[in-house]
Enzyme design. Structure first.
Site, PDB file in Angstrom:
ATOM      1  CG  ASP A  73      62.318  55.916  20.277  1.00 14.77           C
ATOM      2  OD1 ASP A  73      62.834  56.922  20.805  1.00 14.77           O
ATOM      3  OD2 ASP A  73      61.645  55.973  19.221  1.00 14.77           O
ATOM      4  CG  PHE A  95      70.865  57.296  17.939  1.00 16.32           C
ATOM      5  CD1 PHE A  95      70.180  58.513  18.027  1.00 16.32           C
ATOM      6  CD2 PHE A  95      70.130  56.120  17.986  1.00 16.32           C
ATOM      7  CE1 PHE A  95      68.792  58.549  18.161  1.00 16.32           C
ATOM      8  CE2 PHE A  95      68.743  56.140  18.114  1.00 16.32           C
ATOM      9  CZ  PHE A  95      68.081  57.361  18.201  1.00 16.32           C
ATOM     10  CG  ASP A 100      71.508  65.304  21.100  1.00 18.50           C
ATOM     11  OD1 ASP A 100      72.748  65.312  21.144  1.00 18.50           O
ATOM     12  OD2 ASP A 100      70.875  65.050  20.066  1.00 18.50           O
ATOM     13  CB  THR A 101      70.841  70.227  20.500  1.00 19.60           C
ATOM     14  OG1 THR A 101      69.435  70.175  20.741  1.00 19.60           O
ATOM     15  CG2 THR A 101      71.195  69.349  19.318  1.00 19.60           C
ATOM     16  N   GLY A 102      70.153  70.292  23.648  1.00 18.82           N
ATOM     17  CA  GLY A 102      69.666  71.111  24.764  1.00 18.82           C
ATOM     18  C   GLY A 102      68.426  71.917  24.424  1.00 18.82           C
ATOM     19  CE1 TYR A 103      68.580  75.857  20.031  1.00 14.80           C
ATOM     20  CE2 TYR A 103      69.579  73.903  19.052  1.00 14.80           C
ATOM     21  CZ  TYR A 103      69.539  75.280  19.216  1.00 14.80           C
ATOM     22  OH  TYR A 103      70.453  76.067  18.597  1.00 14.80           O
ATOM     23  CB  THR A 104      64.023  69.039  24.061  1.00 17.51           C
ATOM     24  OG1 THR A 104      64.212  68.647  22.712  1.00 17.51           O
ATOM     25  CG2 THR A 104      62.696  68.513  24.565  1.00 17.51           C
ATOM     26  CD  GLU A 124      64.209  64.669  28.103  1.00 15.63           C
ATOM     27  OE1 GLU A 124      63.473  63.674  28.298  1.00 15.63           O
ATOM     28  OE2 GLU A 124      64.079  65.423  27.133  1.00 15.63           O
ATOM     29  CG  ASP A 125      65.083  60.629  26.996  1.00 18.69           C
ATOM     30  OD1 ASP A 125      65.243  61.872  26.990  1.00 18.69           O
ATOM     31  OD2 ASP A 125      64.573  60.009  26.029  1.00 18.69           O
ATOM     32  NE  ARG A 182      59.485  54.693  23.227  1.00 17.34           N
ATOM     33  CZ  ARG A 182      59.920  55.932  23.020  1.00 17.34           C
ATOM     34  NH1 ARG A 182      60.852  56.432  23.782  1.00 17.34           N
ATOM     35  NH2 ARG A 182      59.449  56.653  22.032  1.00 17.34           N
TER      36      ARG A 182
HETATM   37  P1  5GP Z   1      67.744  67.866  22.349  1.00 19.50           P
HETATM   38  O1  5GP Z   1      66.612  68.828  22.234  1.00 19.50           O
HETATM   39  O2  5GP Z   1      68.532  67.987  23.628  1.00 19.50           O
HETATM   40  O3  5GP Z   1      68.649  67.904  21.146  1.00 19.50           O
HETATM   41  O4  5GP Z   1      67.115  66.426  22.222  1.00 19.50           O
HETATM   42  C1  5GP Z   1      66.573  65.742  23.260  1.00 19.50           C
HETATM   43  C2  5GP Z   1      65.745  64.609  22.729  1.00 19.50           C
HETATM   44  O5  5GP Z   1      66.301  64.015  21.541  1.00 19.50           O
HETATM   45  C3  5GP Z   1      65.712  63.497  23.747  1.00 19.50           C
HETATM   46  O6  5GP Z   1      64.660  63.676  24.655  1.00 19.50           O
HETATM   47  C4  5GP Z   1      65.542  62.274  22.879  1.00 19.50           C
HETATM   48  O7  5GP Z   1      64.176  62.074  22.622  1.00 19.50           O
HETATM   49  C5  5GP Z   1      66.235  62.623  21.585  1.00 19.50           C
HETATM   50  N1  5GP Z   1      67.608  62.068  21.538  1.00 19.50           N
HETATM   51  C6  5GP Z   1      68.753  62.755  21.573  1.00 19.50           C
HETATM   52  N2  5GP Z   1      69.820  61.929  21.515  1.00 19.50           N
HETATM   53  C7  5GP Z   1      69.316  60.671  21.466  1.00 19.50           C
HETATM   54  C8  5GP Z   1      69.921  59.353  21.398  1.00 19.50           C
HETATM   55  O8  5GP Z   1      71.137  59.143  21.406  1.00 19.50           O
HETATM   56  N3  5GP Z   1      69.068  58.295  21.349  1.00 19.50           N
HETATM   57  C9  5GP Z   1      67.715  58.446  21.346  1.00 19.50           C
HETATM   58  N4  5GP Z   1      66.995  57.341  21.300  1.00 19.50           N
HETATM   59  N5  5GP Z   1      67.112  59.658  21.405  1.00 19.50           N
HETATM   60  C10 5GP Z   1      67.910  60.763  21.472  1.00 19.50           C
END
Ligand code: 5GP
Length: 183
Positions: free
Chosen positions: A164, A157, A108-112, A104-105, A170
């Site tokens: 992106d 961010f 962030d919150t971890g939900y995904t 994974e790239d 990207r």
């Molecule tokens: P989560 O579910 O952990 O909050 O979010 C993960 C997804 O949010 C990442 O796979 C990405 O697509 C997007 N995301 C979270 N933070 C960033 C950020 O700082 N920059 C970008 N471009 N995408 C982010």
């Protein structure tokens, strides 16, 4: 040509250089090879689209026999909170009995990742580990253990190297904090 992106646009603040990324990729690949020395093959599952640059560069460095597959999610509405995630593209391969490395790239919150990890584990994989290029620890709302982490970053961010802003940036070969206008 005017539509081309300059090397480092003014509104991007370089956070992690190409050289830093490459050095860290060598370390991560060596660590993964060590850990999977006894594995017959590793199934690398990239979470589209953000992970592709990282996935390709990391996989090229692995000595462990590896195959690749992809997974894509999208969220219902604007949030990524639990239960709002939709599977857009599932993996094509059977994961039963496989050693899976989810790539994974950014977490962030971890939900995904929480949702994707649970889904892949449910498929009967022998092991599922997570490799994330970036960890925004401060933003975490649900616990997600990262087995291989590229860099820990502050809650800002970022774009570049797969990440992106409205599909742009990207293809930058570095990671930068986006400080430009929000659309
Ligand atoms: P989560 O579910 O952990 O909050 O979010 C993960 C997804 O949010 C990442 O796979 C990405 O697509 C997007 N995301 C979270 N933070 C960033 C950020 O700082 N920059 C970008 N471009 N995408 C982010």
């Amino acid at each position: 040509m005017s539509h081309r992106q300059p090397a480092t646009p003014e509104h991007l603040r370089v956070l992690i250089s190409r050289q830093q990324i490459e050095a860290r990729l060598d370390e991560l690949a060596a660590q993964i090879d060590d850990d999977y020395a006894k594995s017959e093959r590793l199934v690398c599952v990239g979470v589209l689209k953000g992970s592709i640059f990282f996935l390709v560069d990391l996989m090229k460095r692995l000595k462990t026999p590896a195959v690749v597959d992809f997974f894509q999610t999208s969220s219902y509405g604007s949030g990524t909170k639990s239960g709002e995630l939709r599977v857009r593209k599932d993996v094509d391969m059977s994961l039963r009995g496989q050693d899976v490395l989810l790539i994974e790239d950014i977490v962030d919150t971890g939900y995904t990742l929480r949702t994707v990890l649970d889904l892949l584990r449910f498929r009967g994989a022998r092991s599922v580990r997570l490799c994330a290029l970036l960890d925004k620890k401060e933003a975490r709302e649900v616990e997600v253990p990262i087995d291989y982490c590229g860099f820990r970053i502050a809650n800002e961010f970022v774009v570049g190297y797969g990440l992106d802003y409205n599909e742009r940036y990207r293809n930058l070969d570095f990671i930068a904090v986006y400080e430009g206008p929000t659309e």
